[in-house]
Design a protein around this motif. Sequence first.
Motif: not given
Length: 301
Positions: A91, A176, A232, A236
């Motif tokens: 990401s 993301e 995050d 998750s």
Amino acid sequence: MTISTPVRGRRRIKIPPPLVFVLVLVPFLIEAVGVFWPAFQGISLSFLRWNGIGPATSVGVQNYTDLFSDPIFLTALKNTAIWIVLFGGISFLAGLGVALLFQSERRGVAIYRTALFLPIVFSLVVTALIWGAFFQPNGVLNNVLDAVGLHDWTRVWLGDSDTALYAVIVAALWREIGYVMVLFIAGLKALDPSVQEAARMDGASAWQRFRFVTLPQLRSVTMVVISVLLIDSLRSFDIVWAMTGGGPYHSTELLSTYMFSTAFSSHALGYASAIAVVIFVLAIAVIISYLVRALSEEKES
């Protein structure tokens, strides 16, 4: 308006009006009741054995010692580490790459930005449904592989222990990367273009300008992005639960999904609270260690 209180022999101290204290106190009380108090309750619950209905029994640190002899917890811990490295790392790199690619205002670039950012509009459950259909045995991916003569590569992607976790990571990345791109574009727009131009005039290559000019100026944005990605990654849950439920055979089990199933399927709230405390400690430890290192490097430079 401020109220000044004279102090003999010293400068006058300015006392903020009562409204300022009210505006600070009210959000603090809301945060304390809605966040801090439940967090402290969760920590205290982790020292109990409780099913949520009957009386609770104190077990000391037994829940924590049981964790490290629990093979499912160890699998979830390993999968969470893989998730942090792949989900967070890809990401970051992909978001930075597309931000550099689409930062300039050229014709049509807004369409590409919108296309990359659009997945963030969808909820994680909707994202899971879209990618769940994509990875079905008769889904788009297997049909494409069949069409190009790669039939041996087809498989039940979400039903295979070797591929399920990585398939879910791909789905999470789809959502993301656009978000990270927007954060980096905002940082790139705030950079001083004269510094880039000066480096170009001095004969610096594109890589040298990126390495020695752009990246140092993006340090504050990078700290924010890495903190967001770490948080995050550790929290998750939705997309994994909706796509695989932690299966098959716990191959996609994360700490968050194991905590949820332990609390609401096994009704072991004390044990689940211990897992939640582990998640919290990991998040705090990783983020603080990174921030301390980044701030020390910034101070030295």
